[in-house]
Design a protein around this motif. Structure first.
Motif, short mmCIF file in Angstrom:
data_model
loop_
_atom_site.label_atom_id
_atom_site.label_comp_id
_atom_site.label_asym_id
_atom_site.label_seq_id
_atom_site.Cartn_x
_atom_site.Cartn_y
_atom_site.Cartn_z
N HIS A 6 -3.48 -8.39 1.21
CA HIS A 6 -2.66 -7.42 0.47
C HIS A 6 -1.32 -8.05 0.07
O HIS A 6 -0.79 -7.78 -1.02
CB HIS A 6 -2.38 -6.17 1.31
N HIS A 54 -7.14 -9.30 6.42
CA HIS A 54 -7.22 -8.22 5.42
C HIS A 54 -5.82 -7.87 4.91
O HIS A 54 -5.58 -7.80 3.69
CB HIS A 54 -7.88 -6.99 6.07
N GLN A 74 0.81 -1.22 0.00
CA GLN A 74 0.00 0.00 0.00
C GLN A 74 0.85 1.27 0.00
O GLN A 74 0.34 2.35 -0.28
CB GLN A 74 -0.94 0.02 1.21
N CYS A 76 -10.61 0.17 3.49
CA CYS A 76 -9.22 -0.03 3.10
C CYS A 76 -8.65 1.32 2.71
O CYS A 76 -9.29 2.08 1.99
CB CYS A 76 -9.14 -1.00 1.92
N LEU A 77 -7.45 1.62 3.19
CA LEU A 77 -6.83 2.92 2.87
C LEU A 77 -6.59 3.06 1.37
O LEU A 77 -6.48 4.18 0.87
CB LEU A 77 -5.51 3.07 3.63
ZN LIG Z 1 -6.48 -2.68 2.84
#
Ligand SMILES: [Zn+2]
Length: 170
Positions: free
Chosen positions: A148, A144, A54, A102-103
């Motif tokens: 990713h 979660h 991310q 989610c960011l």
């Molecule tokens: Zn996320």
């Protein structure tokens, strides 16, 4: 004094979010520095977890840091945990359905089934192997962020066949 920085966050459509992260083999100051920056970035965005892809890093690493905040007012309090080279060894058959954000997917919530309890293994920042059993919201964060690391976001997860399972609550 901290030199940590708020990093740019990859949003859906960025290639790195669809790629498998790479195992961390050297536990040096650059990994410590990445963890510091990820934590600072996560806190600034009111996240309860953040994975390296991310922030445009391919390291198999994430941070879990549940605490109540404007995005998750009912989240339990825990110290931030840096999780490197995560593995899920066992999962409960019992699943729980809850909304996740989610960011990398701003302003969207998706209802996702997750295992209520998981047995996990990972390395800490010093390269020590840690085993743990996680339940509830923290188990949800781990699953979660683990997604990713596999290049899976909420959007792919919500379309997986095992998500169509109203029969699994017991
Ligand atoms: Zn996320």
């Amino acid at each position: 004094m901290s030199n940590s920085a708020v990093l740019p966050i990859a949003t859906v459509g960025e290639k790195i979010l669809a790629q498998h992260a790479q195992a961390v083999t050297v536990f040096d100051v650059s990994i410590q520095s990445l963890a510091d920056d990820m934590l600072t970035t996560m806190l600034a965005a009111n996240g309860v977890g953040i994975a390296a892809p991310q922030v445009f890093s391919s390291a198999a690493m994430f941070i879990m840091a549940s605490r109540p905040n404007p995005r998750y007012p009912d989240a339990p309090n825990m110290r931030p945990v840096v999780v490197i080279n995560p593995r899920i060894l066992e999962t409960s058959t019992q699943m729980e359905l809850a909304e996740e954000g989610c960011l990398s997917i701003p302003d969207q919530r998706v209802k996702i089934w997750r295992h209520a309890q998981i047995k996990v293994q990972y390395h800490d920042l010093n390269g020590n192997l840690i085993s743990d059993i996680l339940v509830g919201f923290v188990a949800r964060i781990f699953q979660h962020e683990f997604d990713h690391i596999q290049g899976i976001t909420l959007l792919e997860r919500s379309n997986m066949p095992e998500q169509q399972r109203p029969d699994t609550v017991n």
